[in-house]
Design a protein around this motif. Structure first.
Motif, PDB file in Angstrom:
ATOM      1  N   VAL A 143       3.513   5.316  -6.231  1.00  0.00           N
ATOM      2  CA  VAL A 143       2.950   5.263  -7.695  1.00  0.00           C
ATOM      3  C   VAL A 143       2.156   6.461  -7.803  1.00  0.00           C
ATOM      4  O   VAL A 143       2.332   7.452  -8.936  1.00  0.00           O
ATOM      5  CB  VAL A 143       2.421   3.972  -8.154  1.00  0.00           C
ATOM      6  N   LEU A 144       1.069   6.577  -6.960  1.00  0.00           N
ATOM      7  CA  LEU A 144       0.050   7.710  -7.315  1.00  0.00           C
ATOM      8  C   LEU A 144       0.702   9.126  -7.202  1.00  0.00           C
ATOM      9  O   LEU A 144       0.467  10.003  -7.778  1.00  0.00           O
ATOM     10  CB  LEU A 144      -1.080   7.586  -6.251  1.00  0.00           C
TER      11      LEU A 144
ATOM     12  N   ASN B 238       0.837  -1.144  -0.097  1.00  0.00           N
ATOM     13  CA  ASN B 238      -0.038  -0.069  -0.078  1.00  0.00           C
ATOM     14  C   ASN B 238       0.778   1.187  -0.007  1.00  0.00           C
ATOM     15  O   ASN B 238       0.504   2.173  -0.752  1.00  0.00           O
ATOM     16  CB  ASN B 238      -0.798   0.015   1.168  1.00  0.00           C
ATOM     17  N   ILE B 239       1.863   1.230   0.663  1.00  0.00           N
ATOM     18  CA  ILE B 239       2.936   2.247   0.509  1.00  0.00           C
ATOM     19  C   ILE B 239       3.466   2.494  -0.930  1.00  0.00           C
ATOM     20  O   ILE B 239       3.387   3.821  -1.408  1.00  0.00           O
ATOM     21  CB  ILE B 239       4.037   2.207   1.459  1.00  0.00           C
TER      22      ILE B 239
ATOM     23  N   HIS C 283      -4.456  10.130  -5.779  1.00  0.00           N
ATOM     24  CA  HIS C 283      -3.477  10.125  -4.727  1.00  0.00           C
ATOM     25  C   HIS C 283      -4.259  10.492  -3.263  1.00  0.00           C
ATOM     26  O   HIS C 283      -4.058   9.854  -2.355  1.00  0.00           O
ATOM     27  CB  HIS C 283      -2.289  11.009  -5.079  1.00  0.00           C
ATOM     28  N   ALA C 284      -5.015  11.675  -3.291  1.00  0.00           N
ATOM     29  CA  ALA C 284      -5.457  12.194  -2.192  1.00  0.00           C
ATOM     30  C   ALA C 284      -6.368  11.099  -1.494  1.00  0.00           C
ATOM     31  O   ALA C 284      -6.614  10.920  -0.242  1.00  0.00           O
ATOM     32  CB  ALA C 284      -6.211  13.581  -2.390  1.00  0.00           C
ATOM     33  N   ASN C 285      -7.082  10.373  -2.374  1.00  0.00           N
ATOM     34  CA  ASN C 285      -8.166   9.463  -2.023  1.00  0.00           C
ATOM     35  C   ASN C 285      -7.405   8.292  -1.291  1.00  0.00           C
ATOM     36  O   ASN C 285      -7.703   7.928  -0.251  1.00  0.00           O
ATOM     37  CB  ASN C 285      -9.067   9.031  -2.943  1.00  0.00           C
TER      38      ASN C 285
ATOM     39  N   MET D  57       4.609  13.676 -12.172  1.00  0.00           N
ATOM     40  CA  MET D  57       4.676  13.579 -13.945  1.00  0.00           C
ATOM     41  C   MET D  57       3.627  14.636 -14.451  1.00  0.00           C
ATOM     42  O   MET D  57       3.706  15.312 -15.364  1.00  0.00           O
ATOM     43  CB  MET D  57       4.334  12.332 -14.225  1.00  0.00           C
ATOM     44  N   GLY D  58       2.163  14.446 -13.851  1.00  0.00           N
ATOM     45  CA  GLY D  58       1.285  15.595 -14.293  1.00  0.00           C
ATOM     46  C   GLY D  58       1.590  16.928 -14.232  1.00  0.00           C
ATOM     47  O   GLY D  58       1.287  17.758 -15.187  1.00  0.00           O
ATOM     48  N   ARG D  59       2.162  17.252 -12.970  1.00  0.00           N
ATOM     49  CA  ARG D  59       2.473  18.649 -12.942  1.00  0.00           C
ATOM     50  C   ARG D  59       3.589  19.149 -13.836  1.00  0.00           C
ATOM     51  O   ARG D  59       3.339  20.273 -14.333  1.00  0.00           O
ATOM     52  CB  ARG D  59       2.984  18.904 -11.532  1.00  0.00           C
TER      53      ARG D  59
END
Length: 134
Positions: A20-21, A14-15, A51-53, A27-29
């Motif tokens: 990854v998120l 999970n970490i 990522h926030a979720n 990468m989106g930024r």
């Protein structure tokens, strides 16, 4: 396999999901040249929300798993695996689902699996809390 080793397995995976998120957000930024916020970019906003979720759900799930593992005799090993597997699968499905579109089966399956995990964890903790008192 010891109980804390089971939790370590699911915590590690999970970490990695969170990492990854987070990398996808970074990468989106760069791709969209967004320094702060989401730049009103729908694709980037989905990455941020994924990522926030995950950052909202994963810590609570892992804390619950650790507590279950520490309540050794009252909690069966299968419950740790079931809760950890549902949490992990749920976060993967939800993250992929958010990246691929607004509403889809991945998101639905992801949140359902996550909530089942939370119900298993909550039920196990409540049971163990009462079992220790008897």
């Amino acid at each position: 396999m010891l109980r804390l080793e089971v939790v370590a397995l699911y915590a590690g995976v999970n970490i990695l999901i969170l990492l990854v998120l987070a990398v996808l957000v970074m990468m989106g930024r760069r791709k969209h040249k967004i320094v702060l916020g989401d730049g009103a970019n729908e694709d980037f906003n989905r990455a941020v929300r994924a990522h926030a979720n995950a950052a909202e759900y994963i810590p609570a799930g892992l804390i619950g798993l650790v507590l279950l593992a520490l309540l050794d005799p009252a909690v069966p090993l299968w419950l740790l695996h079931a809760a950890g597997l549902f949490l992990t699968a749920g976060r993967i499905f939800h993250g992929v689902g958010l990246h691929t579109g607004a509403l889809n089966a991945g998101r639905g399956a992801g949140i359902l699996l996550t909530w089942i995990s939370f119900l298993l964890i909550a039920g196990g903790l409540i049971y163990a809390g009462f079992a220790q008192q008897l």
